[in-house]
Design a protein around this motif. Structure first.
Motif, short mmCIF file in Angstrom:
data_model
loop_
_atom_site.label_atom_id
_atom_site.label_comp_id
_atom_site.label_asym_id
_atom_site.label_seq_id
_atom_site.Cartn_x
_atom_site.Cartn_y
_atom_site.Cartn_z
N TYR A 1 6.07 3.23 0.15
CA TYR A 1 5.57 4.66 0.52
C TYR A 1 6.75 5.65 0.51
O TYR A 1 6.60 6.46 0.82
N GLY B 1 0.31 4.34 0.51
CA GLY B 1 -0.22 5.40 1.50
C GLY B 1 -0.42 4.51 2.94
O GLY B 1 0.15 3.55 3.28
N LYS C 1 0.90 -1.23 0.06
CA LYS C 1 0.03 0.08 0.03
C LYS C 1 0.79 1.23 0.29
O LYS C 1 1.70 1.40 1.07
#
Length: 547
Positions: A430, A353, A351
């Motif tokens: 990220y 974020g 992911k």
């Protein structure tokens, strides 16, 4: 179980022998059986499919019982044994792409047994899941991208699952008949499987048995003998060998008896046909390294992470004066410490974020799952106990148990510091990779804050400062520029992103990718990543400055 005579062009390593040398000086170690390592890995495969642990172990028992009922001899049943345990191991290697298209990759794979996995119904179900969990506009964009090119990616993924499973089998020294069966993991009796190159009795019998056992285990667990019989009746002559389907249908009560009552782990380990394979000396390190590299394929951000942590941790162990036996054990702990990632969705691991509260809790399960996978093996359980501590912190802020101070032994402190340092030196979804100086500064900050042990941090930084630069060019005839492209390709970057990173055109990147795939014999991101790791190209490292 020797390789089949006359197997064309195949040369496999012999089965190992002897005893595992590890543990504490002066204490006789437990023997490490290859069956235990493969069975432990199968528990992670269960997690990756959203199935309860020991699903694969039970399917192995079903396959062995059906093989005996079909009249296979002991050598043939040994092939069935390892095929059934490893047949789905390749499915996690493109979890990154599965999450990209379908959201939670584990939830996506868990639907495999809901209905017909192939054909129109399977395709429609897959389309409905495109962009799952994303906003409507993003789902539309994902659907459009999938229609243009993504469906070809998924088709290639399915074709390569068997080949990637075979590549792990090769590194584990499994003989040709097992490798051939793993290659055909997704072939069907009617020839409509993947890659669709074999049909009927040209599909190895071990692959046919493992596939029918896989689906029958799920059906029986959910609906008993009646559901198991319905599954084989519906798929006989299409997905399943009709003769094996008839055998199982007729003898289902006997073949499926006591599956929920027996101690599954012990039953599977004890059921290994032929002479038990016991790993000796360096063979255990070779096998663990193979498994670590393979598990790290799950995400392009973790390529080679297990091996890098193991090397750094063991080097740090030398610097603090651990014994040879302790350093050997520490290296092995480093290799297995990330196995629990098999049970964490790539929708979380990759992911870009911040994670939500529920996602953080799922991510924090990784150390516990590693220990859970290894704890039933007498030889591997000590490694699992130490590996489970690599996210513990001296001030009690770590997990999974919130240990503090001296409750965290020195080997676990070294492992924790090495894991943090290597993670900072590698890119994540990220953030980009940190340079050596920044990683060193942040690691020291963790020690000053009382979370990491200062001596462990000093040992890890010292070991990293004396690291030997990794090779920058050469394997497979790759040019220096092709090596640069391969590293980024393996990390999951698109041609456009690679072009921007290297300041070249997308067309030039496309040409490089085509040449790379031709030279290394791959056509997927996972296969390219495995090649890069095995040839020392990932994780990319630089020597840190001393001081």
């Amino acid at each position: 179980m020797p390789p089949a005579s006359g197997s064309p062009g195949e040369e496999t390593a012999p089965w190992g022998g002897g005893a595992y040398r590890g543990g504490v000086d002066g204490e006789p170690p437990e023997p490490a059986r290859l069956a235990e390592l493969v069975a432990a890995l199968s528990l992670g495969i269960d997690l990756g499919f959203g199935q309860p642990m020991e699903h694969v172990l039970r399917q192995c028992l079903i396959a062995l019982r059906l093989a005996e009922r079909a009249g296979l001899d002991e050598q043939q049943r040994a092939v069935v044994y390892y095929t059934a345990l490893l047949i789905n191991v390749g499915c996690h290697t493109d979890a990154h792409e599965q999450a990209k298209w379908f959201g939670d990759d584990i939830a996506f794979k868990s639907r495999k047994y809901d209905g017909q996995p192939y054909g129109l119904r399977g395709a429609i179900r897959g389309i409905r899941l495109l962009g799952a969990g994303s906003p409507v506009l993003r789902r539309f964009r994902i659907g459009l991208e999938f229609a243009i090119a993504g469906h070809r990616d998924v088709d290639r993924m399915l074709q390569y699952h068997g080949r990637l499973a075979r590549s792990l089998g090769e590194r584990l020294g499994l003989p040709y008949p097992v490798l051939d069966a793993l290659t055909c993991a997704y072939e069907q009796w009617d020839g409509r499987g993947w890659p669709g190159e074999r049909a009927g009795d040209r599909v190895p019998v071990a692959a046919r048995l493992a596939q029918i056992a896989e689906y029958v285990e799920v059906a029986h667990r959910l609906g008993g003998v009646t559901a198991a019989r319905r599954t084989v009746r519906e798929r006989a002559g299409r997905q399943f060998d009709p003769d094996l389907a008839r055998l199982l249908y007729a003898d289902a009560p006997l073949l499926l008896a006591d599956l929920g009552a027996v101690g599954t782990w012990e039953a599977v380990i004890d059921a290994e046909p032929a002479l038990a394979v016991v790993l000796t000396g360096d063979a255990i390190d070779t096998a663990l390294r193979a498994v670590a590299d393979f598990v790290d394929l799950k995400s392009p951000y973790f390529l080679g992470h297990g091996t890098a942590v193991a090397d750094l941790t063991s080097a740090a162990g030398v610097r603090v004066g651990l014994s040879r036996a302790e350093i050997s054990q520490l290296r092995r702990v480093g290799l297995v410490h990330g196995l629990g990632r098999l049970g964490v969705s790539n929708a979380i691991l990759d992911k870009p974020g911040p994670l939500g509260a529920g996602e953080r809790e799922r991510a924090r399960m990784q150390p516990y799952l590693t220990e859970r996978m290894l704890r039933q093996s007498p030889a591997l359980a000590p490694l699992g106990r130490l590996a489970a501590m690599h996210r513990e912190r001296l001030d009690g802020s770590g997990y999974p148990r919130g240990l503090t101070g001296t409750a965290i032994p020195l080997p676990a402190r070294l492992l924790g510091a090495a894991d943090v340092y290597r993670a900072m030196r590698e890119p994540r979804s990220y953030r980009p990779a940190l340079d050596p100086e920044e990683a060193r500064a942040r690691l020291r900050d963790e020690a000053r804050a009382g979370r990491l042990d200062a001596d462990a941090v000093a040992a890890v930084l010292g070991a990293a400062g004396h690291a030997v630069p990794r090779r920058l060019d050469g394997p497979g005839g790759l040019t220096r520029r092709e090596v640069d492209v391969l590293r980024l390709l393996a990390r999951g970057l698109s041609n456009k992103d690679i072009a921007a990173r290297l300041v070249i055109t997308s067309k030039t990147v496309g040409n490089h990718v085509e040449h790379i795939y031709a030279k290394i014999g791959a056509s997927t991101r996972a296969a390219a990543g495995l090649y890069a790791v095995r040839h020392g190209l990932l994780p990319e490292d630089e020597p840190a400055k001393m001081g």
